[in-house]
Design a protein around this motif. Structure first.
Motif, PDB file in Angstrom:
ATOM      1  N   ALA A 170      33.027  58.735  40.889  1.00  0.00           N
ATOM      2  CA  ALA A 170      32.522  57.563  40.173  1.00  0.00           C
ATOM      3  C   ALA A 170      33.446  57.128  39.034  1.00  0.00           C
ATOM      4  O   ALA A 170      33.003  56.636  38.010  1.00  0.00           O
ATOM      5  N   THR A 171      34.753  57.341  39.230  1.00  0.00           N
ATOM      6  CA  THR A 171      35.738  56.856  38.261  1.00  0.00           C
ATOM      7  C   THR A 171      36.623  55.844  38.970  1.00  0.00           C
ATOM      8  O   THR A 171      36.817  55.932  40.173  1.00  0.00           O
ATOM      9  N   THR A 172      37.141  54.856  38.235  1.00  0.00           N
ATOM     10  CA  THR A 172      38.264  54.102  38.784  1.00  0.00           C
ATOM     11  C   THR A 172      39.368  54.090  37.751  1.00  0.00           C
ATOM     12  O   THR A 172      39.123  54.232  36.556  1.00  0.00           O
ATOM     13  N   THR A 173      40.591  53.936  38.244  1.00  0.00           N
ATOM     14  CA  THR A 173      41.753  53.978  37.363  1.00  0.00           C
ATOM     15  C   THR A 173      42.396  52.608  37.319  1.00  0.00           C
ATOM     16  O   THR A 173      42.511  51.938  38.337  1.00  0.00           O
ATOM     17  N   MET A 174      42.800  52.201  36.127  1.00  0.00           N
ATOM     18  CA  MET A 174      43.612  50.999  35.992  1.00  0.00           C
ATOM     19  C   MET A 174      45.022  51.482  35.713  1.00  0.00           C
ATOM     20  O   MET A 174      45.259  52.116  34.687  1.00  0.00           O
ATOM     21  N   PHE A 175      45.919  51.200  36.652  1.00  0.00           N
ATOM     22  CA  PHE A 175      47.249  51.797  36.558  1.00  0.00           C
ATOM     23  C   PHE A 175      48.154  51.033  35.610  1.00  0.00           C
ATOM     24  O   PHE A 175      47.960  49.850  35.360  1.00  0.00           O
ATOM     25  N   GLN A 176      49.169  51.744  35.164  1.00  0.00           N
ATOM     26  CA  GLN A 176      50.084  51.185  34.165  1.00  0.00           C
ATOM     27  C   GLN A 176      50.760  49.904  34.654  1.00  0.00           C
ATOM     28  O   GLN A 176      50.910  48.951  33.909  1.00  0.00           O
ATOM     29  N   ASP A 177      51.170  49.902  35.941  1.00  0.00           N
ATOM     30  CA  ASP A 177      51.829  48.695  36.471  1.00  0.00           C
ATOM     31  C   ASP A 177      50.837  47.815  37.220  1.00  0.00           C
ATOM     32  O   ASP A 177      51.225  46.995  38.023  1.00  0.00           O
ATOM     33  N   TYR A 178      49.558  48.034  36.960  1.00  0.00           N
ATOM     34  CA  TYR A 178      48.448  47.246  37.499  1.00  0.00           C
ATOM     35  C   TYR A 178      48.177  47.524  38.971  1.00  0.00           C
ATOM     36  O   TYR A 178      47.035  47.495  39.396  1.00  0.00           O
ATOM     37  N   ALA A 179      49.251  47.769  39.790  1.00  0.00           N
ATOM     38  CA  ALA A 179      49.053  48.129  41.192  1.00  0.00           C
ATOM     39  C   ALA A 179      48.170  47.139  41.935  1.00  0.00           C
ATOM     40  O   ALA A 179      47.324  47.525  42.733  1.00  0.00           O
ATOM     41  N   LEU A 180      48.353  45.848  41.670  1.00  0.00           N
ATOM     42  CA  LEU A 180      47.620  44.841  42.444  1.00  0.00           C
ATOM     43  C   LEU A 180      48.183  44.798  43.856  1.00  0.00           C
ATOM     44  O   LEU A 180      49.349  45.114  44.079  1.00  0.00           O
ATOM     45  N   PHE A 181      47.362  44.395  44.828  1.00  0.00           N
ATOM     46  CA  PHE A 181      47.826  44.264  46.202  1.00  0.00           C
ATOM     47  C   PHE A 181      48.554  42.926  46.322  1.00  0.00           C
ATOM     48  O   PHE A 181      47.923  41.872  46.239  1.00  0.00           O
ATOM     49  N   PRO A 182      49.873  42.951  46.504  1.00  0.00           N
ATOM     50  CA  PRO A 182      50.651  41.712  46.375  1.00  0.00           C
ATOM     51  C   PRO A 182      50.359  40.669  47.457  1.00  0.00           C
ATOM     52  O   PRO A 182      50.575  39.498  47.236  1.00  0.00           O
ATOM     53  N   HIS A 183      49.856  41.121  48.610  1.00  0.00           N
ATOM     54  CA  HIS A 183      49.659  40.186  49.721  1.00  0.00           C
ATOM     55  C   HIS A 183      48.242  39.632  49.766  1.00  0.00           C
ATOM     56  O   HIS A 183      47.904  38.893  50.681  1.00  0.00           O
ATOM     57  N   MET A 184      47.402  39.980  48.785  1.00  0.00           N
ATOM     58  CA  MET A 184      46.024  39.496  48.795  1.00  0.00           C
ATOM     59  C   MET A 184      45.795  38.544  47.625  1.00  0.00           C
ATOM     60  O   MET A 184      46.418  38.660  46.578  1.00  0.00           O
ATOM     61  N   THR A 185      44.859  37.629  47.792  1.00  0.00           N
ATOM     62  CA  THR A 185      44.462  36.748  46.695  1.00  0.00           C
ATOM     63  C   THR A 185      43.747  37.579  45.633  1.00  0.00           C
ATOM     64  O   THR A 185      43.352  38.721  45.883  1.00  0.00           O
TER      65      THR A 185
ATOM     66  N   MET B  44      55.820  44.416  55.322  1.00  0.00           N
ATOM     67  CA  MET B  44      56.151  43.471  56.377  1.00  0.00           C
ATOM     68  C   MET B  44      57.586  42.935  56.288  1.00  0.00           C
ATOM     69  O   MET B  44      58.280  42.894  57.305  1.00  0.00           O
ATOM     70  N   PRO B  45      58.080  42.552  55.103  1.00  0.00           N
ATOM     71  CA  PRO B  45      59.467  42.074  55.070  1.00  0.00           C
ATOM     72  C   PRO B  45      60.467  43.088  55.632  1.00  0.00           C
ATOM     73  O   PRO B  45      61.313  42.722  56.452  1.00  0.00           O
ATOM     74  N   SER B  46      60.362  44.358  55.256  1.00  0.00           N
ATOM     75  CA  SER B  46      61.363  45.293  55.769  1.00  0.00           C
ATOM     76  C   SER B  46      61.072  45.673  57.219  1.00  0.00           C
ATOM     77  O   SER B  46      61.997  45.995  57.967  1.00  0.00           O
ATOM     78  N   ILE B  47      59.813  45.610  57.638  1.00  0.00           N
ATOM     79  CA  ILE B  47      59.524  45.844  59.058  1.00  0.00           C
ATOM     80  C   ILE B  47      60.199  44.747  59.884  1.00  0.00           C
ATOM     81  O   ILE B  47      60.907  45.029  60.859  1.00  0.00           O
ATOM     82  N   LEU B  48      60.044  43.509  59.466  1.00  0.00           N
ATOM     83  CA  LEU B  48      60.677  42.401  60.194  1.00  0.00           C
ATOM     84  C   LEU B  48      62.196  42.502  60.121  1.00  0.00           C
ATOM     85  O   LEU B  48      62.898  42.284  61.106  1.00  0.00           O
ATOM     86  N   ALA B  49      62.713  42.830  58.956  1.00  0.00           N
ATOM     87  CA  ALA B  49      64.163  42.926  58.793  1.00  0.00           C
ATOM     88  C   ALA B  49      64.724  43.983  59.733  1.00  0.00           C
ATOM     89  O   ALA B  49      65.735  43.745  60.421  1.00  0.00           O
ATOM     90  N   SER B  50      64.091  45.160  59.808  1.00  0.00           N
ATOM     91  CA  SER B  50      64.649  46.192  60.670  1.00  0.00           C
ATOM     92  C   SER B  50      64.468  45.805  62.134  1.00  0.00           C
ATOM     93  O   SER B  50      65.333  46.095  62.963  1.00  0.00           O
ATOM     94  N   PHE B  51      63.401  45.086  62.453  1.00  0.00           N
ATOM     95  CA  PHE B  51      63.231  44.641  63.826  1.00  0.00           C
ATOM     96  C   PHE B  51      64.355  43.688  64.233  1.00  0.00           C
ATOM     97  O   PHE B  51      65.009  43.867  65.259  1.00  0.00           O
ATOM     98  N   PHE B  52      64.640  42.712  63.393  1.00  0.00           N
ATOM     99  CA  PHE B  52      65.666  41.733  63.753  1.00  0.00           C
ATOM    100  C   PHE B  52      67.051  42.369  63.832  1.00  0.00           C
ATOM    101  O   PHE B  52      67.819  42.097  64.750  1.00  0.00           O
ATOM    102  N   LEU B  53      67.349  43.239  62.874  1.00  0.00           N
ATOM    103  CA  LEU B  53      68.666  43.893  62.919  1.00  0.00           C
ATOM    104  C   LEU B  53      68.767  44.745  64.174  1.00  0.00           C
ATOM    105  O   LEU B  53      69.802  44.766  64.846  1.00  0.00           O
TER     106      LEU B  53
END
Lengths: 361, 263, 263, 361
Positions: A77-92, B187-196
């Protein structure tokens, strides 16, 4: 939700390096606690143990009295907020904040509603469909907070979350963190090496050094009556004058120092275990030093001194004083008081603010 | 400042000479594929597309091109898959002698294709496996897996470890983290290694030559054409191979690196 | 935790299978070079060194080995020199379209050696240059210069720009800075590109084959041996090529990367 | 050696970004000047122009009256100490420090003697044969200083040299820099974004913002009587109360504000150009705010306020006060004074410390 955190006899070793040694600590439910210490003091390791990322070699962690020492992060029942935020870059942002609820099997609608609610809490409701790379540092920090709080943890662990922000933004985020913590009531445990940040946000400060706890208490009590020399010097500047206790009576303690005899008030709660003959350190903060002040009951004279350096620091002037024992002492003098360069001045210190520390080792 | 100006002229001259030196061979190859004559020699006689026509209407060449594409695509899919798992396993597990294992997986990159081809030939011979497109494909998987591993491993930073940790912390299982977080992030490096990988397989010659029998790939077919002496048709076939490689690289650039830059 | 343990076993199994897959061909090649019999096929009959003896006493093989070394060393020196100047020029000058020029210089890395060999063949033919060790060397300079450029350019960081700036600020001329500061600082990557270049030239086959006539290099000689069918002597020669490549890489590792780590 | 630095009508553009616009500045020979401003304000560009690494698009730089605007770095009597120190990694400290003299054609013996002398100055004489990678951050910083000073420049340019060090080491290096500057007498021009660092070391501070100079002067004068709002807020915290001037007489200026009429002393040197009807900003620092203080001649009341937030900061307590105009004001109260939470308090400000700034644009 919120929970009391108890740490019992906790030790952890990495190969042959002792990162944490015999830590005992209780953090009250709903409090904002700060683990404060220099880098390498073990504060981040302790946070990782609380978050479940490290299984300690010894000791127990209790959440609301339940042993969770070896429960994995996902089930704790803990969550951590990481130093570099660790957001998922591919999600909104919405998907980021809703991720924890998705893993808990909530419907898309339910988790989106909750995620919007959390984004509103941190003032980012209008950016819900942006990706993290479109945000500023402060905004990312807010999203990370919203994501961590969305799963309604009992304890939120914050790993130097403000370290990457510039000073101005940091102050602002400190105020926000404090306000949000008050609002949600979750126990916050925050790691930092910045003593100003600790004082600005904490109810309770835990001062750590070399893997053990040096001092715990409110910001006031740690600053005004530190329990160890490390705690005294890490929480702001302090002057240290070594001496030996010569007399103790009802009201006063007399110490022989290199600047002559010094007397201070006896405080049984802080230095009750000091006895005659002990080697002690007489500590006093720069703002408790006065120069050329008329003698009063409350001032202890430390003889004559010369001002060797002097700089204007805004709210005060900082002076280096060379005293009779050939040591330098630091004084913070009022903003506009005249500073006589290269002349002898009388060095005095507030008797009530002197802290006596027993020399250990 | 005149000194600056002179230096800049010097740099320009050097650049032109160097580019010329590196690109002249390919340039000459492409140029003489348009030769209106029977021999790819000086002087260049007017441009014509007839040799390309000849290539496109040569059914053996077109068959070998399809073989090449088949081998390139399928061996690359396998190589990317194997390389990704290896990179992920090495980056995320506490295996002993990590540095040594990384070196061991990357070292084959510098081993000659000739040596690998020889080894495969002897191995298949010893195992009694007949040469076919399958053996070529296996050969290409052997040479491309270390490449894919190296590319993807180099992109698995510590930052991503924290991100995966955050996913775990929020309740995701190992598989959920891999599928929802790690793979999309990579995904970027997966695609990159696939194309190479596709590019390298597409124009690889020596393995394809030693491990093929009836069905051959395009580079092997071109080699066959060389035996009857130099001929603009060979140039045209070579130029096509080159053109498709360049096309693949540009595609990769557009799909992969633009995306990375945007983030 | 038992889950951890199981995962770790899985990772180990995968590692063993993958290493097997990648190293089996070369392993088989080396193994059968010790075959005590006339054919490199199962079963393996006791180890013998007689095929190595045969290789070392074969004067044509030894001559081709010396040719290989000559070509590898001299072409690498030239490639490193050209690549260094290109990397330095591009990193330190305000040339237009820097990214494009870098891509242009690195792109040849992905062009097939077959295409480059074809192009060189046609070019030398058109220019009337006869094939010799010189033409092979030029071919290897063409393929290795982009490699050397890429390695050295990637190591010319912004930090070094400040260091060169500091040297200028303290009174050094452009040449003094290049000679006393930049080159010594870049020594690890200069050595790395030299060793890699030597390795690639050492076991390159297709360019050496198409551009050679009387004097050939070791890979071409091995190719010739293959025409008379599989034979443990060919294995021994191939193993020698492999051994020397590995030796070069270990040397590079010791000379270059240890030093980098120390700093 | 030392030199006066004059900057005349200096402007610089990068493509279509104006990095510096019309800068005029004189820095006295032998002074320790600090260029202070947020990142992107042009301070580093200005330093690069002084060092000769950038040829400005317009204007002149004079060293001791001589035009050096387009003289290259190698031929200019300035040396630069770079932010990342830029030590030569393959050379010993001795060779690093002696490099400049080697380029000047000195014999090995002469330059080694001088290099040892400089290493002694920075306290690293015993490490002369080490390589830079064997040193700590603070030691590298010292070597860079020794190397820059070894060629005896007229002006030493320091590009955020302490940015990479931690707080404690930074304070120590500040003291050392100041002491060394005093010893050698060379003009030091130091770039930083840290206002505390600026106050600790500077004789003269140049506050920069968005490519132009906002304010120049001693730390005291910039802190106590800033010339612009930017300068006031960048050099420490400040409260801003907008108002309109209603009366000016011999001694006082009266301003109508959202917290009622405010009167301050007239200072002809600072706000001599303010006339009746001007829209102004009434600025006062948090340490000049008092609560529930008995009214005196020197205190200006600003009505009632409520304390909404409060934290202990060591030498003072920081409070947020919600005033009658529904704005928050910040006060720094003495260390031990009682703070009544959630009760109405009287908000007062030191009349003598109020700064009036004319609103521009």
């Amino acid at each position: 939700m919120t929970a009391t955190v108890e740490i019992q006899n906790l030790s952890h070793r990495f190969d042959d390096f002792t990162a944490l040694s015999d830590i005992n600590l209780t953090i009250d439910a709903g409090s904002f606690a700060v683990l404060l210490g220099p880098s390498g003091c073990g504060k981040t390791t302790l946070l990782s143990v609380l978050g479940g990322f490290i299984s300690p070699t010894q000791g127990r962690v209790l959440l609301n009295g339940e042993d969770v020492t070896h429960v994995e992060p996902a089930k704790r029942a803990t969550t951590t907020m990481f130093q570099d935020y660790a957001l998922f870059p591919h999600m909104t942002l919405l998907a980021n904040v809703g991720f924890g609820l998705r893993m808990r099997g909530q419907t898309r609608r339910a988790r989106n509603d909750r995620a919007m609610e959390m984004l509103t809490l941190v003032g980012l409701e209008s950016s819900a469909n942006k990706k993290p790379h479109e945000l500023s540092g402060g905004q990312r920090q807010r999203v990370a907070l919203a994501r961590a709080l969305a799963v309604d943890p009992d304890v939120l662990l914050l790993d130097e979350p403000l370290g990457a922000l510039d000073l101005k933004l940091r102050r602002q985020m400190q105020d926000e963190l404090k306000a949000i913590q008050r609002r949600v009531g979750t126990t916050f445990i925050h790691v930092t090496h910045d003593q100003e940040e600790a004082m600005a946000i904490a109810n309770d400060i835990v001062v750590m050094n070399a893997g053990h706890v040096e001092d715990t208490g409110s910001p006031e009590s740690i600053y005004l009556s530190p329990k160890t020399l490390f705690s005294a010097t890490f929480m702001g500047e302090t002057n240290v004058l070594p001496g030996r206790v010569t007399t103790i009576n009802e009201a006063q303690v007399m110490i022989d120092t290199s600047l002559g005899p010094v007397s201070t008030f006896r405080k049984s709660d802080v230095n009750g275990d000091i006895v005659v003959g002990d080697t002690v350190q007489v500590c006093f903060r720069p703002e408790h030093v006065h120069i050329n002040h008329p003698a009063t009951e409350n001032l202890q004279s430390l003889g004559k001194a010369t001002i060797t350096d002097h700089a204007f620091f805004g709210s005060h002037q900082r002076c280096q004083l060379l005293a009779a024992d050939n040591q330098h002492y630091t004084a913070h003098l009022p903003q506009t008081s005249p500073v006589p360069r290269d002349a002898d001045v009388g060095l005095m210190v507030d008797r009530g603010s002197i802290v006596l520390l027993k020399k250990t080792r | 400042m005149p000194g600056q100006r002179l230096k800049s002229i010097g740099v320009w001259c050097y650049a032109i000479v160097l580019y010329g030196f590196i690109f002249l061979p390919v340039g000459v190859l492409v140029l003489f594929s348009f030769q209106d004559g029977r021999l790819p020699i000086m002087p260049f006689k007017g441009p014509t597309l007839k040799w390309y026509e000849a290539v496109l209407s040569d059914s053996r060449l077109m068959d070998s091109m399809i073989n090449s594409l088949l081998v390139a695509l399928s061996s690359s899919v396998v190589a990317v898959f194997l390389g990704f798992l290896a990179a992920y396993g090495l980056a995320r597990s506490y295996l002993p002698a990590k540095g040594f294992q990384r070196a061991l997986l990357t070292a084959p990159l510098t081993v000659s294709y000739l040596i690998i081809a020889l080894g495969l030939l002897i191995m298949f011979n010893a195992l009694g496996v007949a040469s076919s497109l399958w053996t070529i494909g296996i050969g290409h998987v052997v040479i491309n897996t270390p490449l894919c591993f190296a590319i993807m491993y180099s992109q698995m930073g510590d930052h991503q470890i924290t991100i995966e940790r955050a996913a775990h912390d929020l309740g995701a299982s190992d598989f959920q983290t891999l599928w929802l977080i790690t793979a999309p992030m990579m995904m970027p490096s997966i695609l990159a290694s696939f194309f190479l990988s596709v590019t390298f397989s597409w124009d690889e010659f020596i393995i394809a030559f030693l491990l093929s029998r009836f069905d051959v790939t395009l580079p092997v077919e071109i080699w066959g054409m060389l035996r009857s002496g130099l001929n603009p048709k060979t140039n045209a076939a070579g130029s096509l191979v080159f053109l498709i490689s360049v096309g693949l690289l540009i595609l990769a650039e557009l799909l992969v690196f633009r995306k990375v830059k945007k983030q």
